[in-house]
Design a protein around this motif. Structure first.
Motif: not given
Ligand code: AP5
Length: 214
Positions: A15, A88, A127, A171
């Motif tokens: 976003t 990551r 979402r 996650r």
């Protein structure tokens, strides 16, 4: 501006990325979007990574680093880029640093969006994305004007396969074990910017811009 966006799943990286790239006129590079596009088009890479995304696990470093190395050398990255969801792992961060050093440059900031776990789950579960243009909505926090339809292009909205509650919890666990150590990594390099992601979309963006332009 050469920027990266860190933060757990659902923190608001995508976003904020959309607004940041508009302000600085730089490309938005999301490794998650690259993988989802390859899965949708059923490419060899898509076939290889699908089960990692479905399970909420990270794609192995060797399948990610070359994609990013090639992408940041493209001409549209001449004046900068925003990496969303990369690096990551410490290994990915080291490869990025090495590659930028070879190009005679370095990152300007690592923007870390932090948020409480319960809110992360609520944000990810609610979402919805546009099948056509990729715009992001939330059924409660950022609903489209007409349910299930994109405000921008009229496309159909859908829920990501990995936005089911159990996969999101996985996650988040993966984030804590493998990605969170990057906060210390970038703090040590003195480019870490911490942003409170619990604020509204607009306030979060203001915090980011204030930190980058102070
Ligand atoms: P990726 O696509 O990168 O997903 P993620 O990091 O898990 O992040 P999300 O896209 O879930 O969340 P976000 O922070 O962007 O939140 P958003 O802005 O949408 O990665 C997916 C998978 O790909 C990984 O699990 C992995 O398998 C693989 N992968 C990708 N990169 C990799 C890499 N480098 N190495 C290895 N594997 C990799 O916001 C969430 C919701 O909240 C939206 O509905 C939004 O409207 C709403 N919202 C946002 N901000 C606010 C706000 N301030 N207030 C209220 N609502 C808000």
């Amino acid at each position: 501006m050469r920027l990266i966006l860190l933060g757990p799943p659902g923190a608001g990286k995508g976003t904020q990325a959309s607004a940041i790239v508009k302000r600085y006129n730089i490309p938005h590079i999301s490794t998650g979007d690259i993988f989802r596009m390859n899965i949708k088009e059923n490419t060899p890479l898509g076939k290889e990574v699908k089960h990692y995304l479905d399970a909420g696990l990270l794609v192995p470093d060797e399948l990610v680093v070359d994609i990013v190395k090639d992408r940041i050398k493209k001409s549209d990255c001449k004046n900068g880029f925003l990496l969303d969801g990369y690096p990551r792992t410490i290994k990915q961060a080291e490869v990025l640093d090495e590659e930028l050093a070879k190009m005679g440059t370095k990152l300007d900031a690592a923007i870390n969006i932090f948020l409480d776990t319960q809110l992360l789950i609520e944000r990810a579960v609610g979402r919805r994305l546009c099948k056509n243009c990729g715009a992001t909505y939330h059924i409660k926090f950022h609903p489209p004007k007409q349910q299930g339809i994109c405000d921008k292009c009229g496309g159909e909205l859908y829920q990501r396969d990995d936005d089911k509650e159990e996969t999101i919890k996985k996650r988040i666990e993966v984030y804590i074990n493998q990605t969170k150590p990057l906060i210390e990594y970038y703090k040590n390099r003195e480019i870490l910017v911490n942003i409170d992601g619990s604020q509204s979309i607009e306030n979060t963006f203001d915090q980011i811009i204030n930190a980058l332009e102070k």
